[in-house]
Write an enzyme that holds these catalytic residues in place. Sequence first.
Site, PDB file in Angstrom:
ATOM      1  N   GLU A  25      -1.700  -6.911   7.506  1.00 16.15           N
ATOM      2  CA  GLU A  25      -0.796  -6.730   8.018  1.00 16.15           C
ATOM      3  C   GLU A  25      -0.404  -7.449   9.506  1.00 16.15           C
ATOM      4  O   GLU A  25      -1.007  -8.402   9.905  1.00 16.15           O
ATOM      5  CB  GLU A  25      -0.318  -5.040   8.301  1.00 16.15           C
ATOM      6  CG  GLU A  25       1.167  -4.375   8.684  1.00 16.15           C
ATOM      7  CD  GLU A  25       2.634  -4.515   8.600  1.00 16.15           C
ATOM      8  OE1 GLU A  25       2.427  -5.896   8.149  1.00 16.15           O
ATOM      9  OE2 GLU A  25       3.248  -4.024   7.829  1.00 16.15           O
TER      10      GLU A  25
ATOM     11  N   HIS B 115       1.115  -1.440   0.607  1.00 13.97           N
ATOM     12  CA  HIS B 115      -0.179   0.004   0.246  1.00 13.97           C
ATOM     13  C   HIS B 115       0.845   1.214  -0.031  1.00 13.97           C
ATOM     14  O   HIS B 115       2.185   1.459   0.641  1.00 13.97           O
ATOM     15  CB  HIS B 115      -1.022  -0.091   1.281  1.00 13.97           C
ATOM     16  CG  HIS B 115      -0.099  -0.477   2.425  1.00 13.97           C
ATOM     17  ND1 HIS B 115       0.464   1.388   3.209  1.00 13.97           N
ATOM     18  CD2 HIS B 115       0.080  -0.727   3.807  1.00 13.97           C
ATOM     19  CE1 HIS B 115       0.351   0.850   4.117  1.00 13.97           C
ATOM     20  NE2 HIS B 115       0.791   0.242   4.623  1.00 13.97           N
TER      21      HIS B 115
END
Length: 230
Positions: free
Chosen positions: A87, A9
């Site tokens: 994550e 990202h």
Amino acid sequence: MVKLVFARHGESEWNKANLFTGWADVDLSEKGTQQAIDAGKLIKEAGIEFDLAFTSVLKRAIKTTNLALEAADQLWVPVEKSWRLNERHYGGLTGLNKAEAAAEFGDEQVHIWRRSYDTLPPEMAKDHEHSAHTDRRYAHLDDSVIPDAENLKVTLERALPFWEDKIAPALKDGKNVFVGAHGNSIRALVKHIKQLSDDEIMDVEIPNFPPLVFELDENLNIVKEYYLEA
């Protein structure tokens, strides 16, 4: 030959503020939004065409995926979201400024928490504002599998079933795949793909930009690995 493209990202608001993010659902910064668009432009310039895409259930990765696919003129490509691509969960460090954490716990301890393959950070309290236990997006999961802290080893164990059940079969079926995810979930999968040792993966960094490309043969052996460049 198939292509697997990993896009971490773009910069998030907490990246910008130097905070531990983990599973906190933080948005992209203005810079991060542009990085995602630029990633898509590089993909278009490289002539890479996707058959499907995967991302996490965190907005910074979802938005990066959508923005990149749109800029690549491939917004129609099917996207599947999974918590397994989230994550790494930073536990009780979530929301802390990295410099302040170093001041509180010591540089060496924080470095070990961040970079050790198998050392866990402190667990997040169940009543923490960013606890996943009360987050509706994880309501379908057994509470026992929702983490309170993760290291890279646990992150890989969590992501690997998704690789084996979804990503690898698509690649073996001749499909080009886009994965919009996070620094550590991508590192975990890269460790598996490249068969890196626990020590070797510690030196691997995944930048917010540009995307990382693997060209793979029918057995998913690496033929070529590179970052896209303008």
